[in-house]
Design an enzyme around this catalytic site. Structure first.
Site, PDB file in Angstrom:
ATOM      1  N   LYS A 111       6.586  -2.111   1.753  1.00 39.48           N
ATOM      2  CA  LYS A 111       5.505  -1.241   2.360  1.00 39.48           C
ATOM      3  C   LYS A 111       4.195  -2.260   2.444  1.00 39.48           C
ATOM      4  O   LYS A 111       3.331  -2.229   1.430  1.00 39.48           O
ATOM      5  CB  LYS A 111       5.196  -0.126   1.951  1.00 39.48           C
ATOM      6  CG  LYS A 111       4.151   0.671   2.970  1.00 39.48           C
ATOM      7  CD  LYS A 111       4.386   2.075   2.188  1.00 39.48           C
ATOM      8  CE  LYS A 111       3.214   2.957   3.112  1.00 39.48           C
ATOM      9  NZ  LYS A 111       3.670   3.407   4.504  1.00 39.48           N
TER      10      LYS A 111
ATOM     11  N   TYR B  36       0.820  -1.165  -0.049  1.00 33.48           N
ATOM     12  CA  TYR B  36      -0.012  -0.148   0.042  1.00 33.48           C
ATOM     13  C   TYR B  36       0.835   1.175  -0.133  1.00 33.48           C
ATOM     14  O   TYR B  36       2.042   0.967   0.332  1.00 33.48           O
ATOM     15  CB  TYR B  36      -0.915   0.150   1.321  1.00 33.48           C
ATOM     16  CG  TYR B  36      -0.149   0.407   2.651  1.00 33.48           C
ATOM     17  CD1 TYR B  36      -0.585   1.398   3.046  1.00 33.48           C
ATOM     18  CD2 TYR B  36       0.406  -0.588   3.300  1.00 33.48           C
ATOM     19  CE1 TYR B  36       0.236   1.987   4.366  1.00 33.48           C
ATOM     20  CE2 TYR B  36       1.125  -0.139   4.414  1.00 33.48           C
ATOM     21  CZ  TYR B  36       0.809   0.958   4.941  1.00 33.48           C
ATOM     22  OH  TYR B  36       1.454   1.274   6.068  1.00 33.48           O
TER      23      TYR B  36
ATOM     24  N   GLU C 299      12.080   2.369  14.137  1.00 30.79           N
ATOM     25  CA  GLU C 299      11.377   3.232  13.698  1.00 30.79           C
ATOM     26  C   GLU C 299      10.189   3.257  14.331  1.00 30.79           C
ATOM     27  O   GLU C 299       9.876   2.188  15.448  1.00 30.79           O
ATOM     28  CB  GLU C 299      11.073   3.122  12.231  1.00 30.79           C
ATOM     29  CG  GLU C 299      10.268   1.498  11.836  1.00 30.79           C
ATOM     30  CD  GLU C 299      10.171   1.389  10.430  1.00 30.79           C
ATOM     31  OE1 GLU C 299      10.337   2.365   9.609  1.00 30.79           O
ATOM     32  OE2 GLU C 299      10.154   0.203  10.140  1.00 30.79           O
TER      33      GLU C 299
ATOM     34  N   LEU D  31      11.536   1.177   6.891  1.00 31.15           N
ATOM     35  CA  LEU D  31      10.563   1.633   5.673  1.00 31.15           C
ATOM     36  C   LEU D  31      11.496   2.513   5.082  1.00 31.15           C
ATOM     37  O   LEU D  31      11.810   3.621   5.960  1.00 31.15           O
ATOM     38  CB  LEU D  31       9.148   2.048   6.003  1.00 31.15           C
ATOM     39  CG  LEU D  31       8.684   2.415   4.846  1.00 31.15           C
ATOM     40  CD1 LEU D  31       8.077   1.322   3.840  1.00 31.15           C
ATOM     41  CD2 LEU D  31       7.224   2.926   5.201  1.00 31.15           C
TER      42      LEU D  31
END
Length: 286
Positions: free
Chosen positions: A150, A33, A182, A206
């Protein structure tokens, strides 16, 4: 009035939109996505999101549902049809519907599923959180190893946000082998003696589109940047901390695990980077 959404070539009222129960996104989380922000009716960093989508699809050996030009046209059409001034466009691609459940990938002639919808967020860039700053907690990072893709496998990040909520915080930073990877849906940074410190790119985090833009703007503003892991203890002793994401832009962090960062208020580096990012992104929006 219901939203107009996009499903496999059709613009539909949201209550009429359906996807098969055999879709691999539903059964296997076999999908990727992107979320593109909208400010002033225009798309922020669309090219970056399209490029990362192509990379995610390639890494999973998944066919692209259309080219970037068509994808941009769909985004713009949804923004217009839904009257989005400030908000987001969510896009999801799955490996499609092979007609039954099977761990093996379906044949190449199974078309991917493409779904998009909008979310209206008036005043998105003027969030009061930017003035208050976020409080975060730390949690173990137990996600799968390919965080650079992702994917729609968001159960643990969702659990992390609920852990933060239960602790009276806004978000969680994930920690692996003693270092911050993260946030649950964002990249993490600290500032010490004027230097911005953030984890280097790898399969462990990411590759944030907002991250790339913010680091570029920081370099252009002659700010020092160091890409390396940092610990929670180092973060608690920092002068500032902040996160970046497509939906929150640059957002100050003022507390980690109950310890105030710096003065306990949003710092000058985060504030300035937020200003620069919003100004530059609006100027280049499509």
């Amino acid at each position: 009035m219901s939203r107009i959404v996009y499903v496999n070539g059709a613009y539909l009222p949201e209550e009429e939109a359906t996807v098969s129960i055999f879709d691999r996104g539903f059964l296997m989380a076999d999908g990727v996505y992107e979320v593109t922000s909208v400010l002033g009716g225009k798309l922020i960093d669309f090219a970056g999101h399209a490029a990362r989508l192509a990379r995610s699809l390639s890494e999973l050996q998944m066919a692209a549902p259309c080219d970037d030009e068509e994808l941009l046209a769909i985004h713009r059409e949804l923004v217009e049809r839904n009257g989005i001034e400030d908000g987001m466009v969510y896009l999801q691609v799955t490996r499609g519907n092979p007609g039954d459940r099977d761990f093996a990938f379906p044949a190449d002639d199974v078309a991917p599923t493409l779904v998009l919808f909008t979310q209206s967020k008036p005043g998105m860039a003027e969030s009061p959180l930017a003035e208050r700053g976020l409080k975060v907690i730390s949690i173990p990072d137990v996600r799968w190893g390919r965080r650079d893709i992702k994917t729609v496998q968001l159960l643990y990040p969702s659990m992390g946000k609920m852990m933060a909520k239960a602790a009276g915080a806004d978000d969680a930073w994930m920690v692996e082998e003693g270092a911050v990877t993260e946030g649950t849906s964002n990249n993490a940074y600290i500032v010490k003696d004027g230097t911005i410190i953030t984890r280097h790119l790898s399969e462990e985090i990411l590759h944030g589109i907002t991250r790339a833009a913010v680091l570029r703007f920081a370099a252009e503003a002659q700010m020092q940047v160091e890409e390396r892991p940092f610990t929670i203890e180092e973060a608690q002793a920092a002068d500032e901390a902040f996160i970046t994401s497509a939906s929150m832009f640059v957002m100050p962090v003022v507390e980690i695990d109950g310890a105030a960062i710096g003065t306990g208020t949003p710092g000058p580096v985060a504030r300035r980077l937020r200003e620069i990012y919003l100004e530059e992104s609006r100027a280049k929006a499509v």
